[in-house]
Design a protein around this motif. Sequence first.
Motif, PDB file in Angstrom:
ATOM      1  N   UNK A 190     -15.053  39.135  24.190  1.00 44.29           N
ATOM      2  CA  UNK A 190     -14.669  39.957  25.269  1.00 44.29           C
ATOM      3  C   UNK A 190     -15.020  42.032  24.898  1.00 44.29           C
ATOM      4  N   UNK A 191     -15.765  41.995  23.397  1.00 45.56           N
ATOM      5  CA  UNK A 191     -16.301  43.202  22.732  1.00 45.56           C
ATOM      6  C   UNK A 191     -17.602  42.583  23.348  1.00 45.56           C
ATOM      7  N   UNK A 192     -17.818  41.271  22.688  1.00 43.97           N
ATOM      8  CA  UNK A 192     -19.928  40.727  23.267  1.00 43.97           C
ATOM      9  C   UNK A 192     -19.947  41.306  24.391  1.00 43.97           C
ATOM     10  N   UNK A 218     -22.535  43.619  26.708  1.00 44.27           N
ATOM     11  CA  UNK A 218     -23.613  43.431  27.816  1.00 44.27           C
ATOM     12  C   UNK A 218     -23.947  44.290  28.942  1.00 44.27           C
ATOM     13  N   UNK A 219     -22.361  44.573  29.199  1.00 44.59           N
ATOM     14  CA  UNK A 219     -22.300  44.827  30.320  1.00 44.59           C
ATOM     15  C   UNK A 219     -22.840  46.389  30.562  1.00 44.59           C
ATOM     16  N   UNK A 220     -22.114  47.175  29.473  1.00 42.54           N
ATOM     17  CA  UNK A 220     -22.761  48.438  29.892  1.00 42.54           C
ATOM     18  C   UNK A 220     -24.161  48.254  29.298  1.00 42.54           C
ATOM     19  N   UNK A 221     -24.366  47.814  28.351  1.00 45.26           N
ATOM     20  CA  UNK A 221     -26.097  47.283  27.806  1.00 45.26           C
ATOM     21  C   UNK A 221     -26.781  47.427  29.093  1.00 45.26           C
ATOM     22  N   UNK A 268     -12.257  44.567  21.677  1.00 41.24           N
ATOM     23  CA  UNK A 268     -12.349  44.246  21.126  1.00 41.24           C
ATOM     24  C   UNK A 268     -10.899  44.085  20.300  1.00 41.24           C
ATOM     25  N   UNK A 269     -10.655  45.373  20.020  1.00 40.33           N
ATOM     26  CA  UNK A 269      -9.375  45.420  19.634  1.00 40.33           C
ATOM     27  C   UNK A 269      -7.936  45.447  19.985  1.00 40.33           C
ATOM     28  N   UNK A 270      -7.956  45.811  21.074  1.00 34.62           N
ATOM     29  CA  UNK A 270      -7.061  45.253  22.544  1.00 34.62           C
ATOM     30  C   UNK A 270      -6.781  44.279  22.891  1.00 34.62           C
ATOM     31  N   UNK A 271      -8.371  42.968  22.560  1.00 35.59           N
ATOM     32  CA  UNK A 271      -8.246  41.815  23.038  1.00 35.59           C
ATOM     33  C   UNK A 271      -7.392  41.081  21.695  1.00 35.59           C
ATOM     34  N   UNK A 272      -7.563  41.416  20.945  1.00 31.73           N
ATOM     35  CA  UNK A 272      -7.628  40.237  20.113  1.00 31.73           C
ATOM     36  C   UNK A 272      -5.942  40.594  19.619  1.00 31.73           C
TER      37      UNK A 272
END
Length: 134
Positions: free
Chosen positions: A14-16, A20-23, A70-74
């Motif tokens: 999800x972090x990746x 990707x979306x912001x990039x 990433x922190x939230x989902x993990x």
Amino acid sequence: MLRRILSVVAGIITGSLAIAAIEMLGHYLYPLPAGMKSDDMEAMKEYIPNAPFMALFFVIIAYAFGALIAGFVSTKVANDGKNRYAIICGVIFVIITIVNLAMLPTPIWFWVLGILVWVLVIVGYRLAVNKKAI
């Protein structure tokens, strides 16, 4: 044990995707020169020193958003209130970031922010365990 492993995998994925979306948004707002492809390392090495500040800063924004996600989902997937899964995601992303930074001629400010921004996985963790925030 499987849930803990999946929590890190989910955080990385999800972090990746967030990065990707912001990039992609950054590339839309600050497109590469005509005919240039982002997977052409030699062209990127020539472009980066002359790139607009915001074109580079969008990468930092993407890393920040990816760290939060990433922190939230993990943390949510692990569901045990511990921050270790967010930290593991952050360490993995820091390693990937350093490898990427070593391949491209990025400015010093980009190195500093590109590495420091990953501490935001802890903010994602705190949002995930804060019952009042959600």
